[in-house]
Design a protein around this motif. Sequence first.
Motif, PDB file in Angstrom:
ATOM      1  N   TYR A  88     -73.410  -1.844  15.569  1.00  0.00           N
ATOM      2  CA  TYR A  88     -73.798  -2.119  14.129  1.00  0.00           C
ATOM      3  C   TYR A  88     -75.203  -2.491  14.275  1.00  0.00           C
ATOM      4  O   TYR A  88     -75.777  -3.101  14.959  1.00  0.00           O
ATOM      5  CB  TYR A  88     -72.881  -3.107  13.551  1.00  0.00           C
ATOM      6  CG  TYR A  88     -73.095  -3.356  12.169  1.00  0.00           C
ATOM      7  CD1 TYR A  88     -72.339  -2.487  11.163  1.00  0.00           C
ATOM      8  CD2 TYR A  88     -74.062  -4.313  11.583  1.00  0.00           C
ATOM      9  CE1 TYR A  88     -72.567  -2.524   9.811  1.00  0.00           C
ATOM     10  CE2 TYR A  88     -74.154  -4.229  10.100  1.00  0.00           C
ATOM     11  CZ  TYR A  88     -73.347  -3.581   9.139  1.00  0.00           C
ATOM     12  OH  TYR A  88     -73.532  -3.770   7.985  1.00  0.00           O
ATOM     13  N   ARG A 139     -74.870  -3.539  20.253  1.00  0.00           N
ATOM     14  CA  ARG A 139     -73.520  -2.546  20.521  1.00  0.00           C
ATOM     15  C   ARG A 139     -72.759  -3.319  21.839  1.00  0.00           C
ATOM     16  O   ARG A 139     -73.438  -4.066  22.568  1.00  0.00           O
ATOM     17  CB  ARG A 139     -74.312  -1.276  21.280  1.00  0.00           C
ATOM     18  CG  ARG A 139     -72.958  -0.483  21.728  1.00  0.00           C
ATOM     19  CD  ARG A 139     -73.509   0.839  22.608  1.00  0.00           C
ATOM     20  NE  ARG A 139     -72.574   1.497  23.041  1.00  0.00           N
ATOM     21  CZ  ARG A 139     -71.849   2.575  22.423  1.00  0.00           C
ATOM     22  NH1 ARG A 139     -72.250   2.926  21.294  1.00  0.00           N
ATOM     23  NH2 ARG A 139     -70.970   3.123  22.942  1.00  0.00           N
ATOM     24  N   VAL A 196     -70.004  -6.992  14.347  1.00  0.00           N
ATOM     25  CA  VAL A 196     -69.420  -6.510  15.824  1.00  0.00           C
ATOM     26  C   VAL A 196     -68.345  -7.787  16.301  1.00  0.00           C
ATOM     27  O   VAL A 196     -67.540  -7.237  16.693  1.00  0.00           O
ATOM     28  CB  VAL A 196     -70.664  -6.637  16.847  1.00  0.00           C
ATOM     29  CG1 VAL A 196     -70.130  -6.728  18.244  1.00  0.00           C
ATOM     30  CG2 VAL A 196     -71.968  -5.897  16.443  1.00  0.00           C
ATOM     31  N   PHE A 228     -63.159  -0.426  24.623  1.00  0.00           N
ATOM     32  CA  PHE A 228     -63.554  -0.484  23.339  1.00  0.00           C
ATOM     33  C   PHE A 228     -65.035  -0.450  22.947  1.00  0.00           C
ATOM     34  O   PHE A 228     -65.811  -1.156  24.242  1.00  0.00           O
ATOM     35  CB  PHE A 228     -63.037  -1.585  22.631  1.00  0.00           C
ATOM     36  CG  PHE A 228     -63.377  -2.075  21.128  1.00  0.00           C
ATOM     37  CD1 PHE A 228     -63.048  -1.616  20.186  1.00  0.00           C
ATOM     38  CD2 PHE A 228     -64.417  -2.960  20.996  1.00  0.00           C
ATOM     39  CE1 PHE A 228     -63.498  -1.626  18.886  1.00  0.00           C
ATOM     40  CE2 PHE A 228     -64.833  -3.466  19.839  1.00  0.00           C
ATOM     41  CZ  PHE A 228     -64.384  -2.535  18.555  1.00  0.00           C
ATOM     42  N   SER A 229     -65.499   0.175  22.319  1.00  0.00           N
ATOM     43  CA  SER A 229     -67.268   0.022  21.868  1.00  0.00           C
ATOM     44  C   SER A 229     -67.244   0.106  20.386  1.00  0.00           C
ATOM     45  O   SER A 229     -66.804   0.657  19.738  1.00  0.00           O
ATOM     46  CB  SER A 229     -67.920   1.140  22.613  1.00  0.00           C
ATOM     47  OG  SER A 229     -67.555   2.276  22.050  1.00  0.00           O
ATOM     48  N   TYR A 230     -68.315  -0.619  19.908  1.00  0.00           N
ATOM     49  CA  TYR A 230     -68.657  -1.002  18.670  1.00  0.00           C
ATOM     50  C   TYR A 230     -70.245  -1.197  18.356  1.00  0.00           C
ATOM     51  O   TYR A 230     -70.628  -1.822  19.170  1.00  0.00           O
ATOM     52  CB  TYR A 230     -67.743  -1.938  17.774  1.00  0.00           C
ATOM     53  CG  TYR A 230     -67.959  -2.016  16.521  1.00  0.00           C
ATOM     54  CD1 TYR A 230     -67.698  -1.234  15.625  1.00  0.00           C
ATOM     55  CD2 TYR A 230     -68.973  -2.852  15.854  1.00  0.00           C
ATOM     56  CE1 TYR A 230     -67.573  -1.150  14.424  1.00  0.00           C
ATOM     57  CE2 TYR A 230     -69.197  -2.955  14.460  1.00  0.00           C
ATOM     58  CZ  TYR A 230     -68.439  -2.114  13.666  1.00  0.00           C
ATOM     59  OH  TYR A 230     -68.651  -2.125  12.361  1.00  0.00           O
ATOM     60  N   ASP A 289     -69.750  -2.857  24.239  1.00  0.00           N
ATOM     61  CA  ASP A 289     -68.873  -2.089  25.139  1.00  0.00           C
ATOM     62  C   ASP A 289     -68.071  -3.193  25.971  1.00  0.00           C
ATOM     63  O   ASP A 289     -68.295  -3.775  26.943  1.00  0.00           O
ATOM     64  CB  ASP A 289     -69.932  -1.318  26.103  1.00  0.00           C
ATOM     65  CG  ASP A 289     -70.675   0.044  25.126  1.00  0.00           C
ATOM     66  OD1 ASP A 289     -69.991   0.749  24.646  1.00  0.00           O
ATOM     67  OD2 ASP A 289     -71.881  -0.247  25.270  1.00  0.00           O
ATOM     68  N   ALA A 310     -65.408  -6.610  14.660  1.00  0.00           N
ATOM     69  CA  ALA A 310     -64.677  -5.520  14.962  1.00  0.00           C
ATOM     70  C   ALA A 310     -63.837  -5.862  16.144  1.00  0.00           C
ATOM     71  O   ALA A 310     -62.945  -5.128  16.478  1.00  0.00           O
ATOM     72  CB  ALA A 310     -65.761  -4.520  15.111  1.00  0.00           C
ATOM     73  N   ALA A 333     -59.788  -5.268  16.847  1.00  0.00           N
ATOM     74  CA  ALA A 333     -59.236  -4.462  17.893  1.00  0.00           C
ATOM     75  C   ALA A 333     -58.405  -4.751  18.968  1.00  0.00           C
ATOM     76  O   ALA A 333     -57.640  -4.040  19.320  1.00  0.00           O
ATOM     77  CB  ALA A 333     -60.780  -3.832  18.613  1.00  0.00           C
ATOM     78  N   GLN A 373     -61.429   3.155  22.258  1.00  0.00           N
ATOM     79  CA  GLN A 373     -62.245   3.394  21.215  1.00  0.00           C
ATOM     80  C   GLN A 373     -63.476   3.323  21.214  1.00  0.00           C
ATOM     81  O   GLN A 373     -64.105   2.363  22.129  1.00  0.00           O
ATOM     82  CB  GLN A 373     -61.871   2.308  20.288  1.00  0.00           C
ATOM     83  CG  GLN A 373     -60.090   2.091  19.875  1.00  0.00           C
ATOM     84  CD  GLN A 373     -59.892   0.845  19.194  1.00  0.00           C
ATOM     85  OE1 GLN A 373     -60.492   0.733  17.903  1.00  0.00           O
ATOM     86  NE2 GLN A 373     -58.877   0.188  19.339  1.00  0.00           N
ATOM     87  N   THR A 374     -64.025   4.260  20.832  1.00  0.00           N
ATOM     88  CA  THR A 374     -65.651   4.343  21.115  1.00  0.00           C
ATOM     89  C   THR A 374     -66.326   4.288  19.844  1.00  0.00           C
ATOM     90  O   THR A 374     -65.900   4.903  18.862  1.00  0.00           O
ATOM     91  CB  THR A 374     -65.864   5.598  21.768  1.00  0.00           C
ATOM     92  OG1 THR A 374     -65.544   6.819  21.239  1.00  0.00           O
ATOM     93  CG2 THR A 374     -65.349   5.870  23.332  1.00  0.00           C
ATOM     94  N   ALA A 375     -67.661   3.985  20.006  1.00  0.00           N
ATOM     95  CA  ALA A 375     -68.360   4.012  18.777  1.00  0.00           C
ATOM     96  C   ALA A 375     -69.766   4.909  19.176  1.00  0.00           C
ATOM     97  O   ALA A 375     -70.095   5.087  20.313  1.00  0.00           O
ATOM     98  CB  ALA A 375     -68.943   2.488  18.527  1.00  0.00           C
TER      99      ALA A 375
END
Length: 704
Positions: free
Chosen positions: A553, A536, A568, A549-551, A538, A571, A575, A682-684
């Motif tokens: 996987y 992850r 990741v 932003f966060s992502y 952040d 992504a 972004a 943007q959040t995940a």
Amino acid sequence: MKAKTAVRAAAFLFLAAVLYSCGFRLPWARSEAAPVPVVTPPGVSGPNVAAGSTDPIALYEAGRFEQVAGEYYRAIERYLSALELNPAYAEAIAALAECYYALDEYDEALIRVREASRYRRDDPSLRVLEGFCLLGLGDAGKASAIFGEILKARPNDLDARFGLALIDLRAGKYSDAERKFGDALRVSPGDEKTLLSLALLKLDSGDAKAALAFVEETLLRFGDEPRVHYVAARVALAVDDPDWGTGRAIREAKLALELRPGFDAARRFLAALLYENGDFEGAAALAEISVARNREDSSAWYTLGLARGAQDRFDDALYAFGVAAGLRPDDETARIALEDLVMGKTRLEDSVRVDYANAHFSRAAGFAGRNEFERAFFEYRRGLRVYPYSKPGRQGYAKLLKLRGRVASYYQELTFLADIGKADQWTLDELDNTGSVLSASVAAQWKINQFALAKRPYGIAMYGLERTGQPFHTSGDLTLSGYLGSLLDGSSKIRATGKVKGVSGFADAFRGARESGSQYFGMITVMEAEREVGLRLDLYVGRSGAPAFSYAYSASGNDRVARTAVNVAQALENALPVRGRIIDRKGERVAIDLGANDGIAKGDVLLVLRGASVGTAPEGVALEWAAKDELATITVTTIDEEVSDGVLVRNGFFDSVNVRDEVVRKPQAPAVPAAAAKPVPQTAPALPESFGLPEAYRDIERLW
């Protein structure tokens, strides 16, 4: 367990107390005094008593001695010897089942349990063990039926209650498991296993304070039990208390090992703690004990490689990592650590790098043959990072670039081979042919070396978030965070502002980003299990610390680390807004440092902004500028891989556009003043706290 087993267990506890009172210690805790003799209490044979013995009872007693000390391999040897002399020795068969269970060999343990049951049909302890073996094999339904059957006959059977609670925990039913453990505690207040189970359950759910309360009660009641000190060490690491913390965790783990030198889980945990706190020799010594006990312990070999690498003992570290990777070919973390060692400790041209790079090139060729081009690109890039001077690797990568339409990059790779004197006739011919094709490109027309441009407009500091608890790999969070950081090094947008560092939380990362002047900082969280991994990222704004932003996987199976990290990295790349500069101008025509690799296409309309007028928004991943700094627009007419050219249209009468002015995509909506911009972060979704089975499950299971 039945009464005579309890009597023997009491005798063995007496042995532990005698050893401790006599001063028996492991090497780190013992002074250079004469060796302390091992005292064997009456009725229990020591480990050497049965050497060459033809007495199955003596062999059995010696096996029990080893089993209580956690020396399961030696215990199995004793029990098998006893069974050669007396194949119907039920106690030895049952004890053999317990040892196999302790080694996670559930199928073999189940065979032995059923064999022992032929001689001891009414023994509830064997029925309980059968239930736990079935649970270990994943058959929770049959295990539940057995535990339920036992409780009908013996409503207060703690082992059966324990098994049913484990079944709930295995299914992720934390509240049901906690309730069952609580019921067991009411049946038998102060039960050691139940108290420790509740401590581990609270620790896994993030309630370290409640976990500590259970641990403190257990320490008061069972201070001579090694597993109590092991759990205390686990909890100590997560507790924010001046009397606990890392130092207390180390002391508790050492005490667990003093009380039971064969306690493998405590040794692994302590080795990781010592390594992460700079005691590399202590970590290496523990890892060497582990590999001496079990040459196939890949985790111990990995820790040994880390420790020897930190001591600059390159050959020893290389050997240890090589064994770890050989034992577990699917263990990407070990292979990454090995390659990091090689890249960090050898020269670029060192031949030791060749074999490790070739492994990536071979995989890349396989992926390309199956039309998995993105995975092939990744393997070629990783291989060339390990050994940049590989002729076959560089040629294979170049051919893949050409196949995907990136002719300029193809030419660049072949040019590198020529520059280092590794160009064969095929390479020279391709350079001649491709050079003529590229003579009409944007880069050639503007006389720009598009691959030497200083792009990377976003300075990002990356940090690995250090997790409490026992990692699957020692310092695995930092190893995999660094791996993700190395992928981002290949981005045309991202400029790393230093190596990936480990931090304990947001405040440390925010401070570091402010001090380095980074526009953003990222915190990488790693979750790792035996065959699963998750990352992850952040991202936060460097000047404000606001979320940007966060992502997240995760993946399982082969190549899980590579697939997760690439996902990741891509992504984050996608972004970040397009941001470039004007690099040359001829009247109304301009060249910019954005091309097809940046997502630019013919006909795109870009906005020209006064140099140094563009800033990052205070939250979210966005750019902001004042309307007065909008100078012109550019309509892209011709694109190359890293550059493009287009026609300039001024906004006003005066021409204020200069080289080095910035270029961004033209917003769809009318521009607004910077103060009015409100980008949305943007959040995940969060990564799971653990993969597969809950993290506490294995620890609690081993308490039985």
